[in-house]
Design an enzyme around this catalytic site. Structure first.
Site, PDB file in Angstrom:
ATOM      1  CB  THR A 195      25.520  38.114 -61.418  1.00 15.68           C
ATOM      2  OG1 THR A 195      25.407  38.967 -62.566  1.00 15.68           O
ATOM      3  CG2 THR A 195      24.497  38.534 -60.384  1.00 15.68           C
ATOM      4  CG  ASP A 196      30.826  39.479 -64.290  1.00 14.90           C
ATOM      5  OD1 ASP A 196      30.913  39.713 -63.061  1.00 14.90           O
ATOM      6  OD2 ASP A 196      31.448  40.146 -65.140  1.00 14.90           O
ATOM      7  CB  SER A 240      37.285  56.475 -64.759  1.00 15.10           C
ATOM      8  OG  SER A 240      38.553  55.955 -64.548  1.00 15.10           O
ATOM      9  CB  SER A 278      37.141  52.478 -71.715  1.00 14.49           C
ATOM     10  OG  SER A 278      37.588  52.460 -70.371  1.00 14.49           O
ATOM     11  CG  ASP A 292      32.737  44.470 -68.314  1.00 16.70           C
ATOM     12  OD1 ASP A 292      31.542  44.228 -68.055  1.00 16.70           O
ATOM     13  OD2 ASP A 292      33.479  45.123 -67.569  1.00 16.70           O
TER      14      ASP A 292
END
Length: 385
Positions: free
Chosen positions: A36-37, A123, A128, A173
């Site tokens: 959704t971002d 991954s 990360s 993120d």
């Protein structure tokens, strides 16, 4: 050893002196609000107690000497000349952030010797890359005393990933890595960048299980989903799918399906997922773990059926966790998809039973060994004193 200790110790070994500056940024897990971002929508992640440390010392010149302790790999570039891409993907996260910080702050020419170390599983869909981008950004900000907020640093990290690394990610993120709050989930409006901290219920654990089906977001599937969402927004005549309500979608669903059934499915996921995030905030306000679990289940089904980003191993992990959790929480895939992790919210008392059912069944069924983490909602990027 923590990433901070690891980075500082490695720096000491390489340079025979203590580093002058250390920063740390966390990875994240998204509780609800997937894909959704980049549709200007709503997400609800939390920063986790796994992250990336960057430690180092300013140099007398404009050179950056970078050592990635976990990869035993080196990179070197100069801020006195245009920063170009490396053939090593990890190095481009660092170079990209520094390049776009320079674009914002053209006088930033300060060189440094740095060591990087992290413990976010690679991954796995726990970001990360964002932890690396945000920690490098904060290091630059401190190094040059630059007038950048944590939100600025997050958006520069996203820009580096989009335009330098080549992954068309949204801004969630990096924002949660920069702005995370201890013991809280953070509802983020990815358009206005407003945030609403929501406490994690006290007796609830955040469980992450890595399927160990590796995924790589830079592959075409992620960028294809993004294009399909843009096509849907165009059909509805809006800037982004964020601007389409569930009722507006339903009113034109048949028309869009006739035009392009796949695009219709993608849009249905995003429109309903945005509503689920808003509903999840309400559920948490009332400490309604059963409702939150329902929403997480609906989110997973939507990712599986409409957005088509889960894989059988992930569906199986969710099924196993849900068998134990019942109505006392929920489980769903988290992250970009095509492998990676599931997230579950469950009472502390159920954690061991969730672990056991997965240990007893997952490997037999899939041939893969899962990794199990119990996380706490953590603070965003910080300077380590």
């Amino acid at each position: 050893m923590t990433p901070i200790q690891q980075a500082q110790q490695k720096y000491q070994e390489l340079y025979h002196q203590a580093p002058k500056l250390t920063v740390y940024a966390p990875g994240r897990v998204n509780i609800i609000g997937e894909h959704t971002d980049y549709n200007d929508g709503f997400v609800m992640p939390c920063a986790i107690n796994f992250g990336t440390a960057v430690t180092g010392t300013p140099r007398e010149d404009a050179t950056w000497k970078v050592y990635a302790a976990d990869l035993n790999a080196k990179d070197e570039f100069s801020l006195a000349e245009p920063i170009t891409q490396s053939r090593h993907k990890w190095a481009n996260y660092v170079r990209g952030v520094v390049k776009f910080i320079q674009a914002r702050c053209p006088d930033f020419k300060q060189g440094a010797n740095i060591v990087i170390s992290g413990n976010v599983p690679l991954s796995s869909g726990l970001s990360s890359s964002a932890a690396l981008e945000v920690s490098v950004g904060k290091f630059c900000q401190q190094l040059g005393q630059l007038p950048l907020t944590h939100t600025d640093i997050a958006l520069i990290g996203q820009q580096a990933e989009n335009q330098f690394v080549g992954a068309n990610c949204g801004n969630m993120d990096q924002l949660i890595s920069a702005l995370g709050q201890k013991d809280h989930l953070l509802m983020i409006d990815c358009r206005s960048l407003e945030t609403l901290p929501t406490p994690v219920p006290q007796d609830v654990s955040v469980i992450i299980v890595n399927s160990n089906v590796p995924h790589d977001l830079v592959t075409g599937e992620y960028n294809t989903r993004r294009q399909q969402c843009e096509q849907a927004a165009q059909f509805f005549g809006v800037k982004a799918l964020r601007d389409v309500s569930v009722n507006e979608f339903k009113a034109k669903e048949a028309e869009l399906t006739a035009l392009d059934p796949v695009v219709a499915k993608r849009a249905r996921h995003v429109v309903t997922e945005n509503q689920r995030v808003l509903d999840a905030v309400e559920a948490l306000k009332h400490n309604d773990l059963s409702r939150l679990g329902e929403l997480m289940g609906q989110s997973h089904d939507s990712m599986r059926d409409d957005f088509e980003i889960t894989v059988p191993q992930i569906d199986y992990l969710v099924e196993l966790a849900q068998l134990v959790i019942g109505k006392n929480g929920g489980a769903r895939m988290t992250g970009g998809g095509f492998g990676g992790c599931i997230v579950a919210l469950a009472p502390h008392g159920k954690v061991e039973a969730v672990r056991k059912i997965i240990e007893d069944n997952y490997q037999k069924q899939t041939g893969l060994t899962p990794s199990f983490y119990v996380c706490t909602a953590s603070q965003g990027v910080s300077v380590v004193s």
